[in-house]
Design an enzyme around this catalytic site. Structure first.
Site, PDB file in Angstrom:
ATOM      1  N   LEU A  71     -61.718  77.536  24.077  1.00 15.00           N
ATOM      2  CA  LEU A  71     -61.201  77.377  25.130  1.00 15.00           C
ATOM      3  C   LEU A  71     -60.038  78.470  25.538  1.00 15.00           C
ATOM      4  O   LEU A  71     -59.246  79.021  26.200  1.00 15.00           O
ATOM      5  CB  LEU A  71     -60.930  76.195  25.918  1.00 15.00           C
ATOM      6  N   GLY A  72     -59.086  78.180  24.486  1.00  9.54           N
ATOM      7  CA  GLY A  72     -58.179  78.673  23.775  1.00  9.54           C
ATOM      8  C   GLY A  72     -56.948  77.963  25.132  1.00  9.54           C
ATOM      9  O   GLY A  72     -57.559  77.006  25.559  1.00  9.54           O
ATOM     10  N   CYS A 126     -62.952  88.228  47.291  1.00  9.24           N
ATOM     11  CA  CYS A 126     -61.691  89.220  47.036  1.00  9.24           C
ATOM     12  C   CYS A 126     -61.650  88.846  45.383  1.00  9.24           C
ATOM     13  O   CYS A 126     -60.244  88.703  45.092  1.00  9.24           O
ATOM     14  CB  CYS A 126     -61.014  88.683  48.083  1.00  9.24           C
ATOM     15  N   GLU A 160     -59.832  71.009  37.099  1.00 11.03           N
ATOM     16  CA  GLU A 160     -58.632  72.003  37.674  1.00 11.03           C
ATOM     17  C   GLU A 160     -57.724  72.590  35.771  1.00 11.03           C
ATOM     18  O   GLU A 160     -57.637  73.863  35.989  1.00 11.03           O
ATOM     19  CB  GLU A 160     -57.222  70.663  37.718  1.00 11.03           C
TER      20      GLU A 160
END
Ligand code: SF4
Length: 390
Positions: A107-108, A217, A64
């Site tokens: 990953l920043g 979407c 997450e």
């Protein structure tokens, strides 16, 4: 447009208080139908992602956090390496910060890695090594906001906690045909997310909602013809799916010109410094330098910054590389020059630590992405440059 949020809430309330009635009314959405359609689509088309094969709250939490600002395909190799290197919360808690930042390199948004580390220590010290199942306790951990807590608790413990990440905001904004940017309707979007969430299958529902935003979407060219929510979607029925969500009007990103020094000493070592813990890229290593003032040359800037930051005199030599890099709120141009150390002992005046390292040793240290480009340029030029300065 009518008040779609109220419509959904009304439909949900009808469906729960009177189960024999159809779960819809004339003014709002059919909550049960939306749930069923989404879950059926997810069962058939949901993505097989590594963290979905685990119910381990530690693995779920790591995924997450990695997914907060990074795409799935980028996250997967980092996630797999991370679990090999730090297989449990105890191992992560006991690691030193430099090792954690090195594993995160590339990953920043490095505050995520620092917070993961602090949170691991808090879980070990305050929660006996168990990720807390109470929403308020999860939210109290560093780096865990409402949507991350909702994502972790629903995925790991199947709790009915709603989520509202960027993808979900977009889907719900389109479902409602929201007339304002999502940031101006957060309460309403949270309410919809909570209302739609299936209390029987919250884990699958939230995963499905994320998948819908990520695969159908999408921001550009949503695949409405394949969408399980097409017949309920107000943006689709109004043919506004390309206009929604509304965007904030933003000016161009501020741009900073930076002078950067690759300082060599007589032993062919390079000087690097570790940024302060607070602020952007905190705890990472970098090549020293700073902002070029108006009417200042790159050479003058580098010489001045190095004296101010490290208290040493240098000679600025030839240019190594120019690196363009964009952060969320500004972009930078790094004007990188080879420099030679002339006098003085480097002091960590505006950083946490300074170090002389060889080009081979430099790989052990975590650097921000823009600095990794400089290291690659240094390696490319190393073979052909006998003496970098003069
Ligand atoms: S119909 Fe189109 S715009 Fe509406 S939710 Fe589905 S993919 Fe998104």
């Amino acid at each position: 447009m009518g008040d779609a949020a109220t419509g959904i809430a009304a439909a949900a309330s009808d469906s729960s208080s009177s189960p024999t009635r159809p779960a819809s009314d004339s003014s709002g959405f059919a909550v049960s139908a939306l749930r069923q359609a989404l879950l059926a689509w997810y069962a058939a088309c949901g993505r097989d992602l590594p963290w979905r094969r685990s119910r381990d709250p530690y693995a779920v939490w790591i995924s997450e956090i990695m997914l907060q600002q990074t795409q799935v395909k980028t996250v997967i190799p980092y996630y797999e390496r991370w679990l090999q290197q730090f297989p449990t919360v105890e191992v992560l808690a006991a690691a030193d910060q430099q090792t954690v930042l090195k594993a995160w390199e590339g990953l920043g948004y490095y505050a995520r890695a620092r917070n993961l580390h602090r949170t691991a220590q808090a879980i070990v010290q305050r929660h006996g090594g168990q990720f807390p199942q109470q929403f308020d306790q999860a939210m109290a951990l560093p780096g865990i906001g409402r949507t991350t807590a909702g994502g972790i608790l629903s995925a790991a413990f199947n709790q009915p906690t709603p989520i509202l990440d960027g993808n979900v905001k977009r889907v719900l904004a389109r479902l409602l045909a929201l007339e304002v940017p999502p940031s101006q309707a957060l309460d309403r979007l949270w309410q919809i997310s909570e209302t739609l969430l299936d209390p029987q299958q919250p884990r699958d529902f939230n995963q499905a909602l994320m998948d819908l935003g990520a695969t159908l979407c999408t921001r550009h060219n949503p695949a409405c013809l394949l969408c399980p929510w097409r017949e309920h979607c107000r943006a689709y029925s109004l043919n506004l799916q390309s206009e929604i969500p509304m965007t904030e009007s933003r000016g161009p990103l501020p741009h900073k010109q930076i002078g950067v020094a690759v300082i060599w000493n007589e032993q062919r070592q390079i000087l690097i410094d570790r940024r302060r813990q607070e602020g952007l890229l905190g705890g990472l290593w970098e090549f020293p330098g700073g902002k070029i003032e108006p009417n200042e040359t790159v050479t003058d800037c580098i010489r001045r910054e190095i004296m101010e930051e490290l208290g040493i005199e240098i000679e600025v030599g030839e240019r190594l590389i120019v690196v363009e890099h964009a952060y969320t709120h500004f972009r930078v141009t790094l004007n990188v020059h080879h420099c030679r150390h002339l006098s003085g002992e480097p002091q960590p005046i505006e950083c946490d630590e300074v170090k002389w390292v060889t080009l081979d040793e430099i790989e052990q240290y975590p650097f921000p992405k823009a600095n990794v480009v400089i290291i690659e340029a240094l390696k490319d030029s190393a073979a052909s440059v006998e003496s970098p300065v003069g």
